[in-house]
Write an enzyme that holds these catalytic residues in place. Sequence first.
Site, PDB file in Angstrom:
ATOM      1  N   THR A 123     -10.220   3.011   6.996  1.00  0.00           N
ATOM      2  CA  THR A 123     -11.122   1.956   6.523  1.00  0.00           C
ATOM      3  C   THR A 123     -10.571   1.174   5.335  1.00  0.00           C
ATOM      4  OG1 THR A 123     -12.241   3.568   5.113  1.00  0.00           O
ATOM      5  CG2 THR A 123     -13.141   3.220   7.317  1.00  0.00           C
TER       6      THR A 123
ATOM      7  N   GLY B 252      -5.035  11.080 -11.342  1.00  0.00           N
ATOM      8  CA  GLY B 252      -5.252   9.658 -11.093  1.00  0.00           C
ATOM      9  C   GLY B 252      -6.736   9.372 -10.975  1.00  0.00           C
ATOM     10  N   ALA B 253      -7.135   8.156 -11.349  1.00  0.00           N
ATOM     11  CA  ALA B 253      -8.556   7.799 -11.296  1.00  0.00           C
ATOM     12  C   ALA B 253      -8.759   6.461 -10.601  1.00  0.00           C
ATOM     13  CB  ALA B 253      -9.132   7.750 -12.716  1.00  0.00           C
TER      14      ALA B 253
ATOM     15  N   THR C 147       0.858  -1.184   0.000  1.00  0.00           N
ATOM     16  CA  THR C 147       0.000   0.000   0.000  1.00  0.00           C
ATOM     17  C   THR C 147       0.893   1.233   0.000  1.00  0.00           C
ATOM     18  OG1 THR C 147      -0.126   0.371   2.392  1.00  0.00           O
ATOM     19  CG2 THR C 147      -1.591  -1.319   1.472  1.00  0.00           C
ATOM     20  N   CYS C 148       0.279   2.404   0.042  1.00  0.00           N
ATOM     21  CA  CYS C 148       1.088   3.619   0.020  1.00  0.00           C
ATOM     22  C   CYS C 148       1.908   3.785   1.292  1.00  0.00           C
ATOM     23  CB  CYS C 148       0.204   4.845  -0.205  1.00  0.00           C
ATOM     24  SG  CYS C 148      -1.076   5.078   1.052  1.00  0.00           S
TER      25      CYS C 148
ATOM     26  N   MET D 165      -7.867   5.546  -4.548  1.00  0.00           N
ATOM     27  CA  MET D 165      -7.477   6.662  -3.698  1.00  0.00           C
ATOM     28  C   MET D 165      -8.036   7.974  -4.238  1.00  0.00           C
ATOM     29  SD  MET D 165      -5.644   7.044  -0.866  1.00  0.00           S
ATOM     30  CE  MET D 165      -4.293   5.880  -0.828  1.00  0.00           C
TER      31      MET D 165
END
Length: 443
Positions: free
Chosen positions: A115, A189-190, A49-50, A193
Site C-alpha cells: 500500500t 528510527g521514527a 524508496t527502499c 516505515m
Amino acid sequence: MFPITIGLNHKTAPVEIREKVSFHPSEINKALMELNELSALNGIVLLSTCNRLEIYAATPEVELGVSVIKKFLARHGKLREEDINQYLYVHTLYDSVRHLFRVVAGLDSMVMGETQILGQVAEAYEKSSQLNLSNKIIHAIFQNALAVGKRVRSETQIDQHPTSVSYTAVELAKQTFGDVQGKSILILGAGEMSALTAKHLVASGADTVLVSNRSMQRAQALAEEFSGRAIPYEELDTALAEADIVISATAAAHFVIKPERMRRVMEQRRQRALLLIDIAVPRDIHPNVGELEGVTLFDIDDLRGVVDSHQKAREEAALQAGRILEEEMGRFVKWHNSLYVVPTIVALQRRGEEVREIMLKSALNKLGPIDEKQEKIIRSMANSIVTHLLHAPIANLKEAANTSQGHLYTEILQNLFDLDGNELSPHAGWSVHHAASHHSNQG
C-alpha cells in the site's frame, strides 16, 4: 516530447548497489534541480524508496535522454557506467507509462500489492510539481497513474491482505519466534516505515515496544502512539541488550550497528538469541554482524524468502489489477492519440480552406463581373468539393486513431498534405518508428 523511465529495483540490483544510488530525502530536491539543468530532459520526477530508484522524464531525444540519466546515476553512486548499466532498466514511450501504472498498482513491488507505493509516487510527483519541474505530458501520465492506483485498490482486494515491507518484517519475526507476544521489540528510527512496523507489531500482540531515534521527541511521539517506550539514542546499547527483536528502519547514511558494537552487546546478553531485521536502504546494520554467535540478521533482500500465506488471493487480485491496468492503458493511448489526431485534422481542414480561398479568388478574377447569386453558387460548390474531398481521410484517420497504427496514418496524412508541424500538438509523435528506436529492458 517522449516519456522515459530509467531505474533499478529489488529484482535487478542487490541491496549493495541500491544503497549506493539511493537518495536521502534531503537530497532529492537538489538532485531534481541538477537533472533539470540537463538540456535533454524536461518534466522530471525522482522516485526513491527502499526497493527502487527510478527517474521519470520527458525528452525530445530518447537516446540522449536515457544516456544523460545513466551518467547522472553513475556519478551519484560513484560507479562506472559499465558497472551500473547491468542493473538498470529502461522503458520508453508507452512502455514507460505502463511501467508506472504497474508500480502504483503494487504489481511491481517486492511484496505484491503493498500500500505504501501509491503514497510514495504521489509524494515524488508533488516534489517535482513544487519545483515547477513537471510538464504537461508528465503531469498527465502521473495523474492517470495515481488514478489507476486508487482504482485498483478500490476494485480489487490487492491491499486487503497484509502486503507491506514492514508487515513482512513482522511476519518474519513471528516465523522465527513463533509469536511476538512477551517479546521485547526495539524499533530503530521514527519515520513512516517505523510507524507502520510498530502498527503491525501491536496488531500481532506485542506488549513491549521500544523506540529509539536520534530525535528523542520523534521517538517519544511514536512510542506514545503505540503505548511503547522511547529510548534515548545514547542508550541504544542498553536497549539492544534488552531486546529480543530489533527492526531497523532509520534514514541514516551510514551503518548504525557495526560488528564491534554488537559484539559488546552480545557479551552483555550472554549470547542470548537476538533477531535483527534491517529494512533500511542504505542498510543500518553491517552485514558482518550476522556472523556473530547468537545473532540472526535479515536485510531487506532476505524478506523475499518470507512465505506469504495470502499468495493465492493476492495473485487473483493481481490478475484483476492487470485487467484494470490494460483498460486504463487503452484509455490513455486513446487520449494521447487524440492529442496528435485532432490537431492534424484541424490543420488539414485549414489547409483545405486555404486552397479553396486561393482557387476561388483566382476563378472569380478570371470570370469577371458576376451577380451575387452566381458567386454564391460558385462558393458553395468550392466548399462542397473541399468537404467531400477531406471527408474520407478525416473519417479514416479518426477510426485509425484508436489502433496501433494510428500515429503511422497520421504521419502519412501530414506528409501527403504537407501540413505544418508547428500547428500540431507538442506531445505528438510517439510513432511506431520512435517506439522501435530504443530497447526497453524489463524491470
